[in-house]
Design an enzyme around this catalytic site. Structure first.
Site, PDB file in Angstrom:
ATOM      1  N   HIS B 219       0.844  -1.195   0.000  1.00 11.71           N
ATOM      2  CA  HIS B 219       0.000   0.000   0.000  1.00 11.71           C
ATOM      3  C   HIS B 219       0.879   1.245   0.000  1.00 11.71           C
ATOM      4  O   HIS B 219       0.448   2.324   0.403  1.00 11.71           O
ATOM      5  CB  HIS B 219      -0.899   0.042   1.238  1.00 11.71           C
ATOM      6  CG  HIS B 219      -1.507  -1.272   1.584  1.00 11.71           C
ATOM      7  ND1 HIS B 219      -1.008  -2.070   2.580  1.00 11.71           N
ATOM      8  CD2 HIS B 219      -2.548  -1.937   1.046  1.00 11.71           C
ATOM      9  CE1 HIS B 219      -1.751  -3.179   2.660  1.00 11.71           C
ATOM     10  NE2 HIS B 219      -2.681  -3.130   1.729  1.00 11.71           N
ATOM     11  N   HIS B 399      13.198  -4.474 -41.535  1.00 12.99           N
ATOM     12  CA  HIS B 399      13.325  -5.290 -42.728  1.00 12.99           C
ATOM     13  C   HIS B 399      14.782  -5.680 -42.983  1.00 12.99           C
ATOM     14  O   HIS B 399      15.088  -6.854 -43.256  1.00 12.99           O
ATOM     15  CB  HIS B 399      12.750  -4.556 -43.940  1.00 12.99           C
ATOM     16  CG  HIS B 399      12.833  -5.357 -45.209  1.00 12.99           C
ATOM     17  ND1 HIS B 399      12.028  -6.449 -45.423  1.00 12.99           N
ATOM     18  CD2 HIS B 399      13.638  -5.251 -46.299  1.00 12.99           C
ATOM     19  CE1 HIS B 399      12.329  -6.972 -46.621  1.00 12.99           C
ATOM     20  NE2 HIS B 399      13.299  -6.257 -47.164  1.00 12.99           N
ATOM     21  N   GLY B 402      16.040  -8.114 -40.188  1.00  8.86           N
ATOM     22  CA  GLY B 402      15.395  -9.426 -40.306  1.00  8.86           C
ATOM     23  C   GLY B 402      15.939 -10.213 -41.491  1.00  8.86           C
ATOM     24  O   GLY B 402      16.292 -11.397 -41.370  1.00  8.86           O
TER      25      GLY B 402
END
Lengths: 578, 578
Positions: B219, B399, B402
């Protein structure tokens, strides 16, 4: 935000390692691949259900590998399809000789990769079926149901398919049941905020603050409407109406119902929503079959939720309610201990407290006590705002409101108990329980204890004397201190209570009549309450604000002095007990 | 933030209503009270375990009412103790005649209210025992263990106590086992961000951005140290060291281990953390007994997590692993279908693909194919940054990266396959699988498909001809289009691929030698790739950025043209196949 990570580029791999470490009794890694099969290996002769998709949706896929659910799970990078190579490997490892059913949500990358993997498996002589899930109403019209995305309803469809495979259906059978479950599943969701990828500072997408985006996809794909924030009942109505609008003619009303949280939406919020959803569904003639409310398909820490309804027939209901045992979803086989067989009924009577016999004397004292409680309530009401302001200096400012709620409830309870013939102990016990219940917080329970303690000393039978009252207050105050664990000087109500008690007992023991002694003691209490301004509280809330309160008297001490003063007036008017 | 609510003041009550509606087979409301008992009512003769505390910690308390766990749950307002009256009512309704064990975390308000309720129940002749949980290492020293707060370790202590009661232990026995479990339980947590109350705009407390607060209470109670963000392995080490520092002498190493998320921390983060925690515990000689990683004790949408360790002996282990069936926690009774009894082992061999026989001609062609793949990889590497920049205009900019990952892996796989004697089909299939696996995303799978499709047409035996190559590329391109579902003009790699294929097949069929035809076709591909700058993509990521890409050529088309051009050089150097 993502807080726990090492190399963001290796996040998915780290998740796989941690998951495998946590649940070795359920799953095993497949060498060189990005997923899991059941710990024991595939079951010979059983159709294998292999689920997969991008990471970030736990418990989707890996969390449901186990008995009665999936045989394998294959995971891509965050929100990216697993590669065909990975799908191929997991399917091959999961294959038990009876064919593989592949399940995934309808996304282009998943369809592509799973199809390529399926072709490769088929070329090797493994029979494969593909069922992609299309439950998201928002993503295409009913005429183009096959173009819809898969969201939380994937869970129900996979669960049903897993149970069908476990039950021994053949490949045609599992495919048929899964396709039937998919055709019967309709979901509609709402997004409140985007999710953040590991290592990123900004969410992947945003929902405007104060807005709700209906139909927003779980990776931020566009929704259908954006609306201003609406309260839970209106939100529930929107979700229910949208889903029920597509209720198939064939549905007899039985339904598996899911309210799914996407990650950062609290469980409590989901239950608040369900409090409105359940009656709306019931009014529409829906029979809820083992509903689930929780996080079944997440999207990292996205804020949002959805309603999914799967219309059930006997076959689907059987598979939906069948047992399952997986890391994140377990159901069924409730093993009530054989030792205990009889349940006891819980009724209003269970909660009744026996009413004690009372004497006429005690009932007369109870009349005074009722007036004292009423005056207590009136006093708190008069000073409510002032008490709130004092409390707000170093607390949460609710002292006035809490005391007001408690005192009103105590007055009603005391009156009801008195009218039912309660003696002073019974009346004060009733007031005590109501005070503590409705006031909330520490003040509530302490005032409840104080009233109850006085009543316990006075009893329901004995004649009430001046000395009896003074010593009852003293004894109750001492018990209060034991309970509260506070010391004098800690800046609490005790700093006014004990000067009051000492003055009261001293005067009454010295022969001063109660009413006079009480009035004098109330003056002492008021001075003591004022003097608490110089003190520093010992126990603070959350991040202590203790020092801010120096210069301000303690609101608990102030309310005690105000109440003591007011009750003095009641006693002055009361018939002399002696 | 809290998004789903109606009246913030009624939030807790709405949660109770929704929870009761969701899980009627597990729980029933107790009339006029703020909590639940088991749906069937209390079991006659069984000790009743009643858990409670403030709301906001689901599944704590209500989520664990059911067989093998709690008999009743009583809930206060958000983060506030339930009143004594409420505790009294739930205990009375949950009582099966054999006494009640109350369990709660050690907070002042809870201790006060449960004690007052216990006194009242005792006065009515119900035997009550109280065990409060003190697992939080951060909140007091080991010398003052009894002053520690209760945090996530409450879950284990309650689970063990619930199983002991279900097993039929008497009141003394359940109290003893629960106290033993509590003494054996040690937790240490870390907070990343505060939680927000319903209706509030600001969190209840803050953690400084970029900081981790160790030992911060659930809390917002003060922690013990604040540190700069650290990666998951360092965080795991800190948690493990702190918890193991208090390992009791008597512990034999078996432990129930929980990694608990407080609400907004993602499941994936918890598994990343566990990936480092598990080996550290194992190195320290700890045997993990059915660990759990998930949200077992939350704090609304607080971000943070904790490690809890409960040192087990035979008795505690038995109760920890015993079955339970509750709304939010179910365990045991895994019912593997009796139809299927034999598990198949998963080994490296499971995943092996049979190697096809090849001819010398095909192996010669495979040599050319290997060189083509190597040149493909070198070309991508050379243009990686440029491709990334083109992709970043309207995509995620990956791109280049990858393609680079995929092409490198394809080169290695093609070489390995070629060296193992693969024909051109086998070599290209290996390159294809590796490309799709490592490149990720759509480009990866499409390039994989393209390579594989060419290989499938050429086979592992037949002599490779100019016409064969041209038609293999054409056939593979056509299959690619079917898979990708893209059309010409959608601004994808197809917009360069088809002009290339058309030029190639036209020239070869017209008698032009392959190397010359390929070079000319590559020129056509380059022109076509440049021309994609004028197009608008049909399918965008997330919130479509389609229009931003106008004026920029498609990176997939550009990489295709670059690769086609480079492979033209390989073919020019290759021995004439005819």
């Amino acid at each position: 935000m993502t807080h726990v990570y090492d190399d963001p580029a290796a996040f998915k791999d780290d998740v796989l390692v941690g998951f495998a470490a946590a649940y070795p009794t359920y799953v095993q890694r497949v060498p060189g691949s990005s997923g899991f099969v059941r710990a024991g290996g595939p079951l010979e002769g059983k159709v294998s259900l292999v689920l997969g998709g991008g990471s970030g949706h736990y418990p989707s896929y890996s969390g449901t590998v186990g008995t009665g659910f999936a045989d394998g799970a294959v995971l891509g990078d965050l929100f990216a399809s697993p590669s065909a190579e990975q799908v191929y490997r997991i399917c091959k490892a999961a294959h038990g000789g009876a064919g593989v059913v592949m399940g995934f949500g309808n996304y282009a990358g998943d369809r592509l990769n799973f199809k390529v993997a399926a072709d490769r498996l088929e070329a090797e002589g493994i029979d494969v079926r593909i069922v992609w899930v299309t439950d998201d109403i928002a993503s295409a019209s009913l005429d183009e149901q096959e173009k819809r995305r898969g969201i939380a309803g994937t869970f129900t469809v996979y669960k049903v398919a897993g149970a069908a495979a476990e039950a021994g259906l053949d490949l045609d059978g599992v495919e048929r049941v899964m396709a039937k479950a998919n055709a019967a599943t309709y979901s509609f969701g709402v997004a409140f905020d985007g999710c953040t990828m590991p290592g990123a500072d900004e969410p992947l997408f945003h929902v405007e603050p104060g807005q709700m985006d209906f139909g927003l996809g779980i990776h931020g794909e566009p929704g259908i409407t954006s609306d201003a924030w609406m309260p839970a009942p209106a939100l529930a109505a929107r979700l229910v109406e949208t889903v029920l609008a597509e209720r198939p003619e064939s549905a007899d009303g039985r339904a598996a119902v899911l309210v799914n949280g996407l990650g950062a939406t609290k469980y409590e919020e989901l239950f608040v929503l369900f409090a409105s959803i359940a009656p709306l569904l019931e009014q529409a003639g829906v029979t809820l079959v083992q509903p689930e409310v929780g996080e079944l398909v997440t999207s990292l820490d996205m804020a949002g939720c959805s309603l999914s309804v799967t219309w059930l027939d006997d076959e689907l209901e059987g598979y939906w309610t069948a047992p399952a045992d997986t890391p994140a979803y377990r159901r069924g086989a409730a093993t009530t201990s054989e030792r205990f067989t009889r349940h006891l009924e819980v009724t209003e009577e269970t909660l009744e407290t026996p009413v004690a016999e009372s004497s006429e004397d005690s009932r007369a004292a109870a009349e005074v006590a009722r007036r004292a409680v009423a005056v207590l309530s009136a006093t708190v009401e008069e000073h409510k705002d002032e008490l709130g302001r004092l409390d707000a200096i170093a607390g949460d400012g609710d002292h006035g409101i809490g005391m007001s709620r408690g005192a009103k409830a105590a007055t009603e309870a005391a009156d009801a108990s008195g009218e039912a013939g309660g003696g002073v102990q019974t009346v004060l016990a009733a007031a005590s329980a109501a005070f503590g219940d409705k006031a909330g917080g520490t003040s509530g329970i302490l005032w409840g204890l104080l009233l109850d303690g006085v009543g316990q000393q006075l009893g329901d039978v004995d004649r009430v004397t001046d000395e009896g009252v003074a010593h009852a207050v003293q004894s109750s105050a001492t018990r209060l201190q034991e309970f509260s664990k506070a010391s004098l000087g800690d800046k609490t109500m005790l700093d006014a209570l004990f000067p009051f008690v000492d003055a009261l007992v001293g005067a009454v023991d010295g022969g001063t009549p109660l009413a006079q002694a009480w009035r004098d003691a109330a003056v002492a209490a008021t001075e003591a309450a004022d003097a608490t301004a110089a003190l520093v509280p010992k126990i603070g809330r959350a991040r202590p604000l203790a020092e801010r309160s120096v210069g301000t008297p303690d609101p608990g001490a102030v309310s005690l002095a105000l109440i003591a003063t007011a009750i003095g007036g009641v006693l002055a008017d009361a018939p002399d007990p002696s």
